[in-house]
Design a protein around this motif. Structure first.
Motif, PDB file in Angstrom:
ATOM      1  N   ALA A 191       0.821  -1.210   0.000  1.00  0.00           N
ATOM      2  CA  ALA A 191       0.000   0.000   0.000  1.00  0.00           C
ATOM      3  C   ALA A 191       0.852   1.256   0.000  1.00  0.00           C
ATOM      4  N   TYR A 192       0.305   2.292  -0.600  1.00  0.00           N
ATOM      5  CA  TYR A 192       0.913   3.616  -0.576  1.00  0.00           C
ATOM      6  C   TYR A 192       0.524   4.315   0.730  1.00  0.00           C
ATOM      7  N   PRO A 193       1.168   5.447   1.077  1.00  0.00           N
ATOM      8  CA  PRO A 193       0.871   6.123   2.348  1.00  0.00           C
ATOM      9  C   PRO A 193      -0.561   6.658   2.405  1.00  0.00           C
ATOM     10  N   SER A 194      -1.034   6.891   3.615  1.00  0.00           N
ATOM     11  CA  SER A 194      -2.423   7.310   3.807  1.00  0.00           C
ATOM     12  C   SER A 194      -2.670   8.758   3.408  1.00  0.00           C
ATOM     13  N   ARG A 195      -1.620   9.526   3.038  1.00  0.00           N
ATOM     14  CA  ARG A 195      -1.882  10.870   2.511  1.00  0.00           C
ATOM     15  C   ARG A 195      -2.673  10.773   1.202  1.00  0.00           C
ATOM     16  N   TRP A 196      -2.576   9.637   0.512  1.00  0.00           N
ATOM     17  CA  TRP A 196      -3.502   9.328  -0.585  1.00  0.00           C
ATOM     18  C   TRP A 196      -4.728   8.714   0.080  1.00  0.00           C
ATOM     19  N   SER A 197      -5.821   9.440   0.106  1.00  0.00           N
ATOM     20  CA  SER A 197      -6.948   9.098   0.983  1.00  0.00           C
ATOM     21  C   SER A 197      -7.626   7.785   0.623  1.00  0.00           C
ATOM     22  N   THR A 198      -7.423   7.256  -0.589  1.00  0.00           N
ATOM     23  CA  THR A 198      -8.044   5.975  -0.940  1.00  0.00           C
ATOM     24  C   THR A 198      -7.427   4.818  -0.166  1.00  0.00           C
ATOM     25  N   ARG A 199      -6.263   5.041   0.397  1.00  0.00           N
ATOM     26  CA  ARG A 199      -5.599   3.967   1.164  1.00  0.00           C
ATOM     27  C   ARG A 199      -6.487   3.474   2.302  1.00  0.00           C
ATOM     28  N   VAL A 200      -7.137   4.394   3.009  1.00  0.00           N
ATOM     29  CA  VAL A 200      -7.888   4.019   4.213  1.00  0.00           C
ATOM     30  C   VAL A 200      -9.061   3.084   3.892  1.00  0.00           C
ATOM     31  N   PRO A 201      -9.977   3.440   2.979  1.00  0.00           N
ATOM     32  CA  PRO A 201     -11.090   2.516   2.715  1.00  0.00           C
ATOM     33  C   PRO A 201     -10.642   1.231   2.031  1.00  0.00           C
ATOM     34  N   ARG A 202      -9.571   1.294   1.226  1.00  0.00           N
ATOM     35  CA  ARG A 202      -9.107   0.059   0.583  1.00  0.00           C
ATOM     36  C   ARG A 202      -8.570  -0.921   1.619  1.00  0.00           C
ATOM     37  N   GLU A 203      -7.760  -0.409   2.531  1.00  0.00           N
ATOM     38  CA  GLU A 203      -7.233  -1.298   3.577  1.00  0.00           C
ATOM     39  C   GLU A 203      -8.355  -1.795   4.474  1.00  0.00           C
ATOM     40  N   ALA A 204      -9.297  -0.907   4.817  1.00  0.00           N
ATOM     41  CA  ALA A 204     -10.396  -1.302   5.692  1.00  0.00           C
ATOM     42  C   ALA A 204     -11.238  -2.404   5.060  1.00  0.00           C
ATOM     43  N   GLY A 205     -11.545  -2.262   3.769  1.00  0.00           N
ATOM     44  CA  GLY A 205     -12.348  -3.277   3.094  1.00  0.00           C
ATOM     45  C   GLY A 205     -11.656  -4.617   3.047  1.00  0.00           C
ATOM     46  N   LEU A 206     -10.350  -4.601   2.804  1.00  0.00           N
ATOM     47  CA  LEU A 206      -9.598  -5.851   2.731  1.00  0.00           C
ATOM     48  C   LEU A 206      -9.478  -6.496   4.114  1.00  0.00           C
ATOM     49  N   ARG A 207      -9.302  -5.666   5.144  1.00  0.00           N
ATOM     50  CA  ARG A 207      -9.219  -6.209   6.509  1.00  0.00           C
ATOM     51  C   ARG A 207     -10.543  -6.858   6.914  1.00  0.00           C
ATOM     52  N   GLU A 208     -11.651  -6.188   6.617  1.00  0.00           N
ATOM     53  CA  GLU A 208     -12.955  -6.738   6.967  1.00  0.00           C
ATOM     54  C   GLU A 208     -13.179  -8.089   6.285  1.00  0.00           C
ATOM     55  N   THR A 209     -12.785  -8.165   5.018  1.00  0.00           N
ATOM     56  CA  THR A 209     -13.007  -9.400   4.262  1.00  0.00           C
ATOM     57  C   THR A 209     -12.086 -10.511   4.755  1.00  0.00           C
ATOM     58  N   ALA A 210     -10.851 -10.160   5.107  1.00  0.00           N
ATOM     59  CA  ALA A 210      -9.936 -11.168   5.649  1.00  0.00           C
ATOM     60  C   ALA A 210     -10.490 -11.754   6.946  1.00  0.00           C
ATOM     61  N   ARG A 211     -11.015 -10.904   7.826  1.00  0.00           N
ATOM     62  CA  ARG A 211     -11.604 -11.404   9.078  1.00  0.00           C
ATOM     63  C   ARG A 211     -12.795 -12.317   8.804  1.00  0.00           C
ATOM     64  N   THR A 218      -1.477  -8.979   5.939  1.00  0.00           N
ATOM     65  CA  THR A 218      -0.319  -8.165   6.298  1.00  0.00           C
ATOM     66  C   THR A 218      -0.292  -6.957   5.384  1.00  0.00           C
ATOM     67  N   VAL A 219      -0.083  -5.781   5.961  1.00  0.00           N
ATOM     68  CA  VAL A 219      -0.001  -4.557   5.169  1.00  0.00           C
ATOM     69  C   VAL A 219       1.442  -4.065   5.182  1.00  0.00           C
ATOM     70  N   VAL A 220       2.001  -3.880   4.012  1.00  0.00           N
ATOM     71  CA  VAL A 220       3.345  -3.325   3.858  1.00  0.00           C
ATOM     72  C   VAL A 220       3.209  -1.974   3.177  1.00  0.00           C
ATOM     73  N   GLU A 221       3.662  -0.924   3.840  1.00  0.00           N
ATOM     74  CA  GLU A 221       3.545   0.419   3.282  1.00  0.00           C
ATOM     75  C   GLU A 221       4.810   0.810   2.533  1.00  0.00           C
ATOM     76  N   SER A 222       4.604   1.475   1.410  1.00  0.00           N
ATOM     77  CA  SER A 222       5.714   1.961   0.596  1.00  0.00           C
ATOM     78  C   SER A 222       5.406   3.373   0.142  1.00  0.00           C
ATOM     79  N   GLU A 223       6.456   4.144  -0.119  1.00  0.00           N
ATOM     80  CA  GLU A 223       6.224   5.387  -0.843  1.00  0.00           C
ATOM     81  C   GLU A 223       5.667   5.035  -2.217  1.00  0.00           C
ATOM     82  N   ASN A 224       5.065   6.007  -2.873  1.00  0.00           N
ATOM     83  CA  ASN A 224       4.250   5.729  -4.053  1.00  0.00           C
ATOM     84  C   ASN A 224       5.062   5.722  -5.347  1.00  0.00           C
TER      85      ASN A 224
END
Length: 350
Positions: A191-211, A218-224
């Protein structure tokens, strides 16, 4: 502030005479470096734009629209620009592009300078792919420049400022559901940093589905950018040992970095690591194996953003002719979400 800042406001804020302020802002002679810096700092703080630009702005034909991007290396922007350009040409308007995260590396200084330049160059409107800082959004509002966000959420305090986005949470859930259909138990989101606001809902959706499916995410953050993605994923694999069974790349640059790492380590797609990426691109079906992607229909998003901005600018022109205020008239319906498609090919294991 109920009125636009003046030269006098800058003079008061800087403690210097209006003559010195005027000379400093016009880059004239006879002003020390220290005084010039003090004037520029005061001008930024009070939100002042030089009078010459303000006069031009009032005479503006409202024909040039600025698109603020955040790393043009992402193919998403090419499709987005196609939709924007085609729509704006119909109204006789042109497009200029300003990248405030060149090669994926964002700085607030570049954002501030870009917004100042857009005001001084009489931009009729702004389409931004990155959530702007509140101070810059306020500055554009003070100068009656309408803003439309695409693939980015407006600041929380932005009122009705328009945005055209994908339903990113649902999109990530669709990706996760598909990974679960294959029985994959270990997922990695690059994933790219959360300053790109789409990061938050994308990670949230994937976390919910994984549960929901009992998978480990596992989330690995990288510069974009590609090189940062390579370094981030390499470092993670060096620490964690075995590669994940499935990898989700947040966008095209991160996908490119991920594929480099997998190839360098001799990991096969999808036999060793299944791969799904956000954002369709023309050669995705030509890869070996063809790539499964989440298609956000960025060209459609560009069209809708340009249509929204065209309506706002045309309304300002009519208001100006009638002698009414030209403050952008945003509407609740100006915030829209565009449907997505999961384009299933072979990189996911299908």
């Amino acid at each position: 502030m109920g009125r636009k800042p003046t030269l006098r406001d800058v003079s008061v804020a800087s403690g210097l005479s209006t003559y010195t302020v005027s000379r400093a802002l016009s880059d004239g002679d006879g002003v020390s470096a220290a005084s010039r810096e003090a004037v520029l700092k005061a001008a930024r703080e009070v939100g002042y734009v030089p009078n010459a630009a303000a006069q031009q702005l009032r005479k503006n034909t409202r024909s040039s629209v600025a698109v603020i991007t955040a790393s043009t290396s992402n193919h998403y922007y090419l499709e987005l620009m196609r939709g924007i350009d085609r729509t704006l040409r119909r109204s006789g308007r042109t497009t200029v592009v300003a990248d405030i995260a060149a090669e994926g590396r964002y700085t607030t200084a570049l954002e501030d300078a870009t917004v100042q330049h857009l005001i001084q160059s009489r931009a009729a409107g702004v389409i931004s792919t990155l959530t702007l800082r509140g101070s810059n959004l306020d500055l554009l509002h003070d100068w009656d420049i309408p803003v439309v966000f695409v693939d980015a959420a407006p600041p929380e305090e932005a009122g009705l400022v328009p945005s055209i986005t994908t339903d990113n949470r649902s999109a990530s859930q669709a990706v996760g559901d598909h990974l679960a259909e294959h029985g994959y138990g270990q997922w990695l989101l690059l994933a790219y940093p959360s300053r790109w606001s789409t990061r938050v809902p994308r990670e949230a959706g994937l976390r919910e589905t994984a549960r929901r499916h009992g998978a480990e995410l596992t989330v690995v953050e990288s510069e974009n950018d590609v090189d940062s993605a390579v370094r981030a994923l390499e470092a993670h694999l060096d620490r964690s040992g075995p590669a994940p069974r499935a990898l989700v790349a947040g966008n095209n640059p991160l996908l490119q970095g991920a594929l480099r790492v997998l190839r360098s380590r001799g990991l096969r797609v999808p036999d060793d690591v299944a791969v799904i990426a956000f954002d369709e691109f023309p050669w995705a079906p030509l890869l070996d194996p063809p790539l499964t992607v989440l298609d956000e229909h960025s060209e459609t998003i560009g069209e809708l953003a340009a249509q929204t901005l065209t309506r706002l600018i045309d309304a300002q022109i009519e208001a100006e002719r009638a002698g009414r205020p030209v403050t952008p008239a945003y509407l609740p319906d100006d915030r829209r979400e565009v449907a997505f498609d999961l384009v299933v090919r072979k990189s996911c294991g299908c």
